[in-house]
Design a protein around this motif. Structure first.
Motif, PDB file in Angstrom:
ATOM      1  N   LEU A 199       0.811  -1.206   0.000  1.00 16.59           N
ATOM      2  CA  LEU A 199       0.000   0.000   0.000  1.00 16.59           C
ATOM      3  C   LEU A 199       0.852   1.265   0.000  1.00 16.59           C
ATOM      4  O   LEU A 199       0.382   2.327  -0.369  1.00 16.59           O
ATOM      5  N   ALA A 200       2.096   1.182   0.426  1.00 17.97           N
ATOM      6  CA  ALA A 200       2.975   2.348   0.445  1.00 17.97           C
ATOM      7  C   ALA A 200       3.254   2.804  -0.984  1.00 17.97           C
ATOM      8  O   ALA A 200       3.555   1.990  -1.850  1.00 17.97           O
ATOM      9  N   GLN A 201       3.100   4.093  -1.218  1.00 18.07           N
ATOM     10  CA  GLN A 201       3.322   4.624  -2.559  1.00 18.07           C
ATOM     11  C   GLN A 201       4.808   4.879  -2.780  1.00 18.07           C
ATOM     12  O   GLN A 201       5.434   5.619  -2.026  1.00 18.07           O
ATOM     13  N   SER A 202       5.359   4.273  -3.804  1.00 11.69           N
ATOM     14  CA  SER A 202       6.757   4.534  -4.126  1.00 11.69           C
ATOM     15  C   SER A 202       6.830   5.621  -5.203  1.00 11.69           C
ATOM     16  O   SER A 202       5.876   5.846  -5.953  1.00 11.69           O
ATOM     17  N   HIS A 203       7.977   6.279  -5.251  1.00  6.17           N
ATOM     18  CA  HIS A 203       8.179   7.391  -6.170  1.00  6.17           C
ATOM     19  C   HIS A 203       9.469   7.150  -6.952  1.00  6.17           C
ATOM     20  O   HIS A 203      10.524   6.942  -6.349  1.00  6.17           O
ATOM     21  N   ARG A 204       9.365   7.185  -8.252  1.00 10.00           N
ATOM     22  CA  ARG A 204      10.552   7.044  -9.099  1.00 10.00           C
ATOM     23  C   ARG A 204      11.016   8.436  -9.484  1.00 10.00           C
ATOM     24  O   ARG A 204      10.358   9.144 -10.245  1.00 10.00           O
ATOM     25  N   ILE A 205      12.150   8.813  -8.936  1.00 12.59           N
ATOM     26  CA  ILE A 205      12.691  10.150  -9.173  1.00 12.59           C
ATOM     27  C   ILE A 205      14.060  10.005  -9.835  1.00 12.59           C
ATOM     28  O   ILE A 205      14.705   8.951  -9.753  1.00 12.59           O
ATOM     29  N   ALA A 206      14.520  11.063 -10.493  1.00 10.89           N
ATOM     30  CA  ALA A 206      15.799  10.979 -11.203  1.00 10.89           C
ATOM     31  C   ALA A 206      16.429  12.347 -11.359  1.00 10.89           C
ATOM     32  O   ALA A 206      15.753  13.380 -11.304  1.00 10.89           O
TER      33      ALA A 206
ATOM     34  N   LYS B 132      23.985   2.711 -30.578  1.00 11.11           N
ATOM     35  CA  LYS B 132      25.294   3.110 -30.070  1.00 11.11           C
ATOM     36  C   LYS B 132      25.408   4.625 -29.859  1.00 11.11           C
ATOM     37  O   LYS B 132      26.470   5.221 -30.006  1.00 11.11           O
ATOM     38  N   LYS B 133      24.295   5.221 -29.499  1.00 14.77           N
ATOM     39  CA  LYS B 133      24.263   6.639 -29.144  1.00 14.77           C
ATOM     40  C   LYS B 133      23.527   6.783 -27.820  1.00 14.77           C
ATOM     41  O   LYS B 133      22.577   6.052 -27.541  1.00 14.77           O
ATOM     42  N   TYR B 134      23.959   7.757 -27.026  1.00 15.21           N
ATOM     43  CA  TYR B 134      23.316   8.024 -25.747  1.00 15.21           C
ATOM     44  C   TYR B 134      22.419   9.258 -25.848  1.00 15.21           C
ATOM     45  O   TYR B 134      22.731  10.198 -26.602  1.00 15.21           O
ATOM     46  N   PRO B 135      21.330   9.302 -25.086  1.00 15.70           N
ATOM     47  CA  PRO B 135      20.462  10.483 -25.103  1.00 15.70           C
ATOM     48  C   PRO B 135      21.144  11.759 -24.609  1.00 15.70           C
ATOM     49  O   PRO B 135      20.715  12.860 -24.926  1.00 15.70           O
ATOM     50  N   SER B 136      22.206  11.609 -23.820  1.00 12.06           N
ATOM     51  CA  SER B 136      22.950  12.764 -23.315  1.00 12.06           C
ATOM     52  C   SER B 136      24.388  12.350 -23.035  1.00 12.06           C
ATOM     53  O   SER B 136      24.730  11.166 -23.080  1.00 12.06           O
ATOM     54  N   ASP B 137      25.233  13.330 -22.730  1.00  7.99           N
ATOM     55  CA  ASP B 137      26.620  13.007 -22.374  1.00  7.99           C
ATOM     56  C   ASP B 137      26.741  12.647 -20.891  1.00  7.99           C
ATOM     57  O   ASP B 137      27.834  12.342 -20.414  1.00  7.99           O
ATOM     58  N   HIS B 138      25.631  12.681 -20.171  1.00  6.41           N
ATOM     59  CA  HIS B 138      25.543  12.157 -18.805  1.00  6.41           C
ATOM     60  C   HIS B 138      24.505  11.047 -18.796  1.00  6.41           C
ATOM     61  O   HIS B 138      23.507  11.111 -19.516  1.00  6.41           O
ATOM     62  N   PHE B 139      24.716  10.044 -17.952  1.00  8.18           N
ATOM     63  CA  PHE B 139      23.687   9.045 -17.717  1.00  8.18           C
ATOM     64  C   PHE B 139      22.716   9.575 -16.666  1.00  8.18           C
ATOM     65  O   PHE B 139      23.138  10.193 -15.679  1.00  8.18           O
ATOM     66  N   PRO B 140      21.425   9.350 -16.827  1.00  8.99           N
ATOM     67  CA  PRO B 140      20.498   9.699 -15.751  1.00  8.99           C
ATOM     68  C   PRO B 140      20.684   8.770 -14.550  1.00  8.99           C
ATOM     69  O   PRO B 140      21.097   7.608 -14.718  1.00  8.99           O
ATOM     70  N   VAL B 141      20.394   9.289 -13.382  1.00 15.74           N
ATOM     71  CA  VAL B 141      20.471   8.508 -12.149  1.00 15.74           C
ATOM     72  C   VAL B 141      19.068   8.417 -11.564  1.00 15.74           C
ATOM     73  O   VAL B 141      18.417   9.433 -11.336  1.00 15.74           O
ATOM     74  N   LEU B 142      18.600   7.204 -11.326  1.00 14.80           N
ATOM     75  CA  LEU B 142      17.236   6.960 -10.851  1.00 14.80           C
ATOM     76  C   LEU B 142      17.260   6.394  -9.434  1.00 14.80           C
ATOM     77  O   LEU B 142      18.130   5.586  -9.102  1.00 14.80           O
ATOM     78  N   ALA B 143      16.302   6.821  -8.642  1.00 16.69           N
ATOM     79  CA  ALA B 143      16.085   6.213  -7.324  1.00 16.69           C
ATOM     80  C   ALA B 143      14.589   6.033  -7.115  1.00 16.69           C
ATOM     81  O   ALA B 143      13.811   6.944  -7.410  1.00 16.69           O
ATOM     82  N   GLU B 144      14.219   4.869  -6.639  1.00 19.69           N
ATOM     83  CA  GLU B 144      12.830   4.643  -6.244  1.00 19.69           C
ATOM     84  C   GLU B 144      12.758   4.723  -4.733  1.00 19.69           C
ATOM     85  O   GLU B 144      13.482   3.992  -4.039  1.00 19.69           O
ATOM     86  N   VAL B 145      11.915   5.603  -4.239  1.00 19.43           N
ATOM     87  CA  VAL B 145      11.889   5.872  -2.807  1.00 19.43           C
ATOM     88  C   VAL B 145      10.468   5.767  -2.248  1.00 19.43           C
ATOM     89  O   VAL B 145       9.483   5.855  -2.981  1.00 19.43           O
ATOM     90  N   VAL B 146      10.403   5.542  -0.942  1.00 18.88           N
ATOM     91  CA  VAL B 146       9.144   5.515  -0.201  1.00 18.88           C
ATOM     92  C   VAL B 146       9.292   6.421   0.993  1.00 18.88           C
ATOM     93  O   VAL B 146      10.293   6.382   1.708  1.00 18.88           O
ATOM     94  N   PHE B 147       8.291   7.283   1.228  1.00 17.85           N
ATOM     95  CA  PHE B 147       8.296   8.166   2.394  1.00 17.85           C
ATOM     96  C   PHE B 147       7.678   7.452   3.581  1.00 17.85           C
ATOM     97  O   PHE B 147       6.661   6.774   3.423  1.00 17.85           O
TER      98      PHE B 147
END
Length: 282
Positions: free
Chosen positions: A24-31, A267-282
Motif C-alpha cells: 500500500l505504500a506509494q513509491s516514487h521514481r525520481i531521477a 550506439k548513441k546516448y540520449p545525453s553526455d551524462h547518464f540519468p540517475v534513478l532512485a525509487e523511494v518511499v516516504f
C-alpha cells in the motif's frame, strides 16, 4: 498443540499484514539527468535527434519527478510537452528565461506543487550572480510537493560549477544551510543534481558529513545498479569513471533501488551524462 498452532497463525497474519502495508505504500521514481544543452556543435548528437529518446527514457522507466541540468528554455518546454509534465525553475543568467535552467519536472497527476523557488550558488543567493571562483552562474531550484496520499516533501535540484573547487565547496555549505532555512517543518528532502564532484571530493563530504544526509546509492535496499561513472561524453567506446551526478536524501525516506541508466539507441546516448534513478518511499 493449540498454543503452537495459534502462534503460527499469529505469525502468518503479522507477515501478511506487513506485506500488505508495503504494497500500500506509494513509491516514487525520481531521477536527476543532465540532458546536455542544445549545442549546435554537437555533430552526431544534436538535441533535435536526442529529444525523443530523452522523453521515451523517462516514460519507459515511469519517472514521475526529475531534475534536469543544462536545460535551455526551449528544451524545458519540449520535454514537458512530450511528457505532459509541468516544471519549476528559472534561467540562471537573469532569473527569468535567459541561460541554463536547473528545473524540476513533475507529473501533475501524481504531485501537487505547494511552494517553489530558486537561489544562486554565491554569496548573494537571492539575485543572479557568480560565486567565488566559479566560471559561470550556478543555481539551485527547489519545490515543496504533495503526493496523492497527502505526503509532503521537498526536492532540490542543483548544478555545481565545473571549474571552481572553492565554489563547489562553498556551494555545499550554502546548500545545506538553505535546506535548513527552507525546510522549517522537517519534511523529507531529496537533493539531486550534477555536482561535478566524485565522492572523494570535499564538496561531497560537506554534505555527507552531516549524519542526517545519505547518498541514496549507498543506502539502497537493492544493491546499486549500473556503471561506476555518470559522464559518458557521448563516447560509446569510453568506460565512464567517476560518479558526479548524485541523489541525496534526508529525513524519513527509504530507498528501494538506485540505478545509473545506460539506455542507448544505435550506439548513441540520449545525453553526455547518464540519468540517475532512485525509487523511494516516504
Amino acid at each position: 498443540m493449540f498454543q503452537k498452532t495459534f502462534s503460527t497463525l499469529l505469525l502468518t497474519i503479522t507477515l501478511i499484514f506487513g506485506f500488505s502495508e508495503n504494497l500500500l505504500a506509494q513509491s516514487h521514481r525520481i531521477a536527476t539527468f543532465n540532458i546536455r544543452w542544445d549545442n549546435p556543435g554537437d555533430e552526431g548528437n544534436l538535441w533535435k535527434d536526442r529529444l525523443p529518446h530523452v522523453v521515451s527514457l523517462i516514460q519507459f522507466h515511469q519517472i514521475s519527478l526529475f531534475g534536469t541540468q543544462e536545460t535551455l528554455v526551449h528544451q524545458l518546454k519540449q520535454i514537458n510537452e512530450g511528457l505532459g509534465y509541468l516544471s519549476i525553475g528559472v534561467g540562471r543568467d537573469d532569473g527569468k528565461e535567459k541561460g541554463e535552467f536547473s528545473p524540476i519536472h513533475y507529473d501533475p497527476k501524481q504531485y501537487q506543487l505547494e511552494d517553489s523557488g530558486t537561489f544562486w550558488l554565491s554569496p548573494t543567493p537571492d539575485s543572479p550572480s557568480k560565486g567565488w571562483d566559479a566560471a559561470l552562474n550556478r543555481i539551485c531550484t527547489w519545490g515543496r510537493f504533495k503526493d496523492k496520499k497527502g505526503k509532503k516533501f521537498y526536492v532540490f535540484n542543483v548544478h555545481y560549477d565545473h571549474i571552481g573547487q572553492q565554489a563547489r565547496e562553498e556551494s555545499s555549505k550554502l546548500l545545506v544551510a538553505k535546506v535548513k532555512e527552507i525546510n522549517t517543518k522537517n519534511l523529507p528532502v531529496i537533493l539531486m543534481g550534477d555536482f561535478n564532484v566524485t565522492p572523494e571530493n570535499p564538496a561531497y563530504a560537506t554534505i555527507t558529513s552531516d549524519p542526517s544526509w545519505k547518498d541514496a546509492r549507498l543506502v539502497s535496499k537493492i544493491p546499486a545498479y549500473g556503471p561506476k561513472g555518470t559522464f559518458n561524453s557521448f563516447d560509446w567506446n569510453k568506460m565512464p569513471d567517476g560518479i558526479i551526478d548524485h541523489i541525496f536524501i534526508q529525513g524519513k525516506i527509504q530507498v528501494i533501488r538506485h540505478g545509473i541508466l545506460t539506455d542507448n539507441y544505435g550506439k548513441k546516448y540520449p545525453s553526455d551524462h547518464f540519468p540517475v534513478l532512485a525509487e523511494v518511499v516516504f
